[in-house]
Design an enzyme around this catalytic site. Structure first.
Site, short mmCIF file in Angstrom:
data_model
loop_
_atom_site.label_atom_id
_atom_site.label_comp_id
_atom_site.label_asym_id
_atom_site.label_seq_id
_atom_site.Cartn_x
_atom_site.Cartn_y
_atom_site.Cartn_z
CD GLU A 45 -3.70 -2.98 7.57
OE1 GLU A 45 -2.53 -3.12 7.20
OE2 GLU A 45 -4.43 -2.07 7.17
CB SER A 103 5.24 -1.73 12.06
OG SER A 103 4.74 -0.41 12.26
CD GLU A 141 -2.95 5.23 6.81
OE1 GLU A 141 -2.96 5.27 5.57
OE2 GLU A 141 -2.01 4.71 7.46
CE LYS A 146 0.16 3.26 4.79
NZ LYS A 146 0.06 3.36 6.22
CG HIS A 166 -5.86 1.59 5.23
ND1 HIS A 166 -5.37 2.55 6.08
CD2 HIS A 166 -4.85 0.71 5.04
CE1 HIS A 166 -4.12 2.25 6.39
NE2 HIS A 166 -3.77 1.14 5.76
N GLY A 197 2.30 2.11 10.73
CA GLY A 197 3.21 3.23 10.51
C GLY A 197 3.92 3.70 11.77
CG ASN A 219 -1.75 1.18 1.40
OD1 ASN A 219 -1.88 1.98 0.48
ND2 ASN A 219 -2.36 1.34 2.57
C1 PEP Z 1 -0.83 -0.22 6.03
O1 PEP Z 1 -0.77 0.81 5.40
O2 PEP Z 1 -1.82 -0.94 5.91
C2 PEP Z 1 0.28 -0.56 6.92
C3 PEP Z 1 0.21 -1.71 7.55
O3 PEP Z 1 1.30 0.34 7.03
P1 PEP Z 1 2.74 0.08 7.74
O4 PEP Z 1 3.29 -1.20 7.17
O5 PEP Z 1 3.57 1.26 7.38
O6 PEP Z 1 2.50 -0.04 9.20
#
Ligand code: PEP
Length: 258
Positions: free
Chosen positions: A171, A217, A101, A13, A99, A177, A11
């Protein structure tokens, strides 16, 4: 246990520009050219979908093109939105719905996530339903309640026949992040509950087809232990998907699962 091929999504983003998206796509396609042990997808920003599709095609890559979001309506006066058919027209095969975000920065609620997911699955695409608790919810012991609510509401009126194209991404919001990731035990515990919920909603046979992946992460140095349990069918990767070598290493960490 059902034989589920791992899935790993990158992703991107709201990152990259035309030039860096091209470089990243070439790097990922070349690094993963001969990897067929996992289904792999990249999710560039909307303006670069066609560019990324054309690079993937030129390179003979089997990496799927993904979209980070979609709107549920087929067409009409919805300024700024894009439909499932528009995404299909651009070669998109898989779409992220809900997601964290979008839920927590842009205010998306469960019912909108559900409408989007239904449109995606009814349109014949793969849909990723993202679920996960915030830090304060985990600390208050509410992880199960939150995930259960997001699952039940997110999957309202989804037909069992579509489940082979459904992927659930667990998640935890506090891990996205932040550099903090859930332990493999945390992940297994929640994935097991998610599988149980799917079984309750759709029956064991349909539920067994759904891939449940982890995001938060994931990096090359922790992907191995996170992906090792049979309950984890791959990952959704943010930060590490912006570096071709790191993303390729994370994908390779699923290799021994298949
Ligand atoms: C994500 O964007 O779904 C995500 C898991 O980001 P990150 O790997 O940066 O934590």
């Amino acid at each position: 246990m059902a034989d589920r091929k791992p899935f790993v999504g990158g992703n991107w983003k709201m990152n990259t520009n035309r030039s860096s998206a091209s470089d990243l796509c070439r790097g990922v396609a070349d690094a993963l050219l001969r990897v067929d042990t996992a289904d792999i997808a990249v999710f560039p920003p909307f303006p670069y979908l066609l560019l990324v599709r054309s690079i993937l095609r030129d390179r003979g890559s089997s990496i799927r093109l993904g979209a980070q979001d979609v709107y549920s309506r087929p067409d009409g006066a919805y300024t700024g939105e894009v439909s499932v058919e528009m995404l299909k027209d651009c070669g998109v095969e898989v779409v992220i719905c809900g997601h964290s975000e979008r839920r927590h920065v842009l205010g998306e609620k469960d019912d909108l996530v559900n409408q989007k997911l239904r449109a995606v699955l009814e349109g014949g695409l793969w849909g990723i339903l993202c679920v996960g608790e915030r830090l304060e919810e985990r600390e208050a012991g509410h992880t199960d309640v939150v995930v259960q609510r997001q699952m039940k509401n997110g999957l309202t009126d989804i037909a069992g026949q579509h489940l082979a194209r459904l992927i659930v991404a667990y998640e935890p919001v506090w891990a996205i992040g932040t550099g903090k990731n859930a332990t493999p035990q945390d992940v297994v515990e929640v994935h097991t509950k998610i599988r149980g919920l799917l079984t309750g909603l759709f029956g064991a046979e349909n539920a067994a087809r759904v891939r449940i992946i982890y995001g938060g992460s994931v990096k090359p140095d922790n992907a191995g232990p996170l992906f090792a349990p049979p309950e984890v069918d791959g990952g959704l990767i943010g930060g590490a998907s912006l570096v071709a070598g790191d993303f390729a290493a994370v994908v390779r960490a699923t290799t021994r699962k298949h």
